[in-house]
Design an enzyme around this catalytic site. Structure first.
Site, PDB file in Angstrom:
ATOM      1  N   ASN A  62       1.085  -0.096   4.533  1.00  0.00           N
ATOM      2  CA  ASN A  62       2.219  -0.199   3.618  1.00  0.00           C
ATOM      3  C   ASN A  62       3.529  -0.410   4.375  1.00  0.00           C
ATOM      4  O   ASN A  62       4.373  -1.225   3.973  1.00  0.00           O
ATOM      5  CB  ASN A  62       2.322   1.053   2.741  1.00  0.00           C
ATOM      6  CG  ASN A  62       1.382   1.017   1.548  1.00  0.00           C
ATOM      7  OD1 ASN A  62       0.981  -0.060   1.099  1.00  0.00           O
ATOM      8  ND2 ASN A  62       1.024   2.183   1.041  1.00  0.00           N
ATOM      9  N   GLU A  64      -5.123   6.108  -1.918  1.00  0.00           N
ATOM     10  CA  GLU A  64      -6.112   5.331  -1.179  1.00  0.00           C
ATOM     11  C   GLU A  64      -7.424   6.109  -1.070  1.00  0.00           C
ATOM     12  O   GLU A  64      -8.238   5.873  -0.181  1.00  0.00           O
ATOM     13  CB  GLU A  64      -5.598   4.979   0.228  1.00  0.00           C
ATOM     14  CG  GLU A  64      -5.441   6.137   1.176  1.00  0.00           C
ATOM     15  CD  GLU A  64      -4.084   6.837   1.097  1.00  0.00           C
ATOM     16  OE1 GLU A  64      -3.749   7.543   2.048  1.00  0.00           O
ATOM     17  OE2 GLU A  64      -3.373   6.652   0.086  1.00  0.00           O
TER      18      GLU A  64
END
Length: 415
Positions: free
Chosen positions: A301, A333
């Site tokens: 990210n 996640e």
């Protein structure tokens, strides 16, 4: 003159005027019938059909207005029997007082139950709350004035009370239908047409009773066709209402199912969410459960942005969903897997799915510089283990996998 007596005299005149006809069948050569008997039989058959019609639809949809309509139809049936020349035993001869009592009771019942029927029949929101309340039990007050029709010299005040209640009932039903029509009710259109004939006959009869002070001689002649029109058009209106109710219920069920799916589905991956996998666990306990977490996902990210991170999560979901285990996304996640089938094959299948994550991400998100790996905590489920306890055990093993270097499965035999 009391209504019962007037109706009895009118019915006698009506049936006496009908020309008899000789039956043509060889086995009934001595049997005769008249047009009044034929028409009465047809009308009674129509009423019986209406009762069966209402009963069938009530079993399907359980709508209460069908009960009230059946009560109205039974009242009509009893009224027609009493007005017919049929012999009904020594106590109910056509000119007997008991027959007049029968006629008056069922005539009033047919009027009284119209209010509760209309209250349930018209679509919700098409009639104001005050009128809807008045359509309930207050019409039953009419039955308190039924004896007025059987008293030869009825006190004027008592008869005036009856006339006032009947007029109020007529006005109330008319107001409800008009209000529903103005609010776009399809049901009210059918009912306005159905009640046009019978409302006109009752209205003219009341005008003769109250204003002219004499009976309406054509009352009975007009009552039967008006009742027949009312029964047929109301049946059509009920069919239309039931078709729309069934469509609305099907749409509501479809919408509820869609909402349930939305509530149990992860919007990014399309996999079940935590709520869905918990329900699956409780409904059919698996032999093993695993928690899967993508390694170093925060770095993805930070370096590539959340859009790329979402693509990685999606690819991981596709990988985990490609096996025999039930896969679900339970966090950012983090994924969960429920394994069903032979327990000895669980560890092999779990490792196969874990390794697929890297292969699927590489193929679906090729711009990443480094391969994506995943850690997994796997446990077998003991008998009676709760979802919370199983998830906690799997989470302990996932933490152990992270602590021991990531990119691996940590597995114990029992939870």
């Amino acid at each position: 003159m009391a209504l019962g007596a007037r109706i009895a005299m009118a019915s006698a005149g009506l049936f006496a005027a009908a020309a008899p006809a000789r039956a043509q069948s060889s086995f009934a050569s001595a049997t005769s019938m008249s047009w009044d008997g034929v028409l009465t039989g047809i009308f009674l058959g129509l009423l019986l059909f209406s009762l069966v019609y209402n009963g069938v639809f009530y079993r399907l949809l359980r709508e209460r207005f069908l009960i009230w309509q059946s009560a109205r139809t039974l009242s009509y049936f009893a009224l027609v029997l009493a007005l017919s020349p049929l012999a009904m035993g020594p106590w109910l001869t056509p000119d007997s007082f008991a027959r007049q009592v029968w006629i008056c009771i069922f005539f009033d019942l047919s009027v009284v139950v119209s209010g509760p029927f209309l209250r349930r029949y018209l679509e919700p929101g098409t009639v104001g709350p005050r009128i809807r309340r008045l359509l309930g039990w207050p019409p039953m007050l009419i039955l308190a004035t039924t004896p007025a029709m059987l008293i030869a010299d009825c006190p004027p005040a008592y008869m005036a009370l009856r006339n006032m209640l009947l007029l109020a009932m007529l006005g109330l039903c008319a107001a409800a239908v008009i209000m529903a029509l103005r609010r776009g009710s399809r049901t009210a259109r059918y009912q306005a047409a159905a009640w046009s004939g019978i409302g006109g006959v009752y209205g003219v009869s009341l005008f003769h009773d109250i204003v002219l002070g004499r009976p309406f001689d054509a009352f009975l002649f007009l009552l039967f066709p008006a009742l027949g029109l009312e029964v047929m058009l109301t049946a059509l209106g009920i069919l239309d209402r039931l078709v729309r109710l069934r469509r609305e219920r099907q749409e509501a069920r479809a919408q509820a199912e869609a909402m349930r799916i939305i509530a149990h589905t992860d919007p990014l991956t399309g996999l079940p969410n935590r709520r869905a996998i918990e329900e699956s666990f409780n409904g059919d306990p698996p032999v093993a459960i695993a928690l899967v977490d993508l390694d170093h996902f925060k770095a993805i990210n930070d370096h590539h942005g959340h859009d790329v991170g979402d693509r990685v999560i999606f690819a991981a979901g596709v990988a985990l969903g490609s096996g025999t285990a039930l896969a679900a996304r339970v966090g950012g996640e983090e994924f969960a897997l429920l394994f069903r089938g032979p327990a000895v094959a669980v560890a092999t299948e779990a490792e196969r799915l874990r390794q697929r994550i890297g292969a699927y991400v590489k193929q679906m998100v090729p711009l990443l510089e480094r391969p994506v790996t995943a850690s997994m905590g796997l446990v077998h489920i003991g008998r009676g283990t709760s979802f919370g306890a199983a998830m906690k055990s799997a989470d302990i093993n996932l933490y152990a996998a992270k602590e021991s270097g990531r990119d691996r499965v940590v597995f114990i035999e029992a939870a």
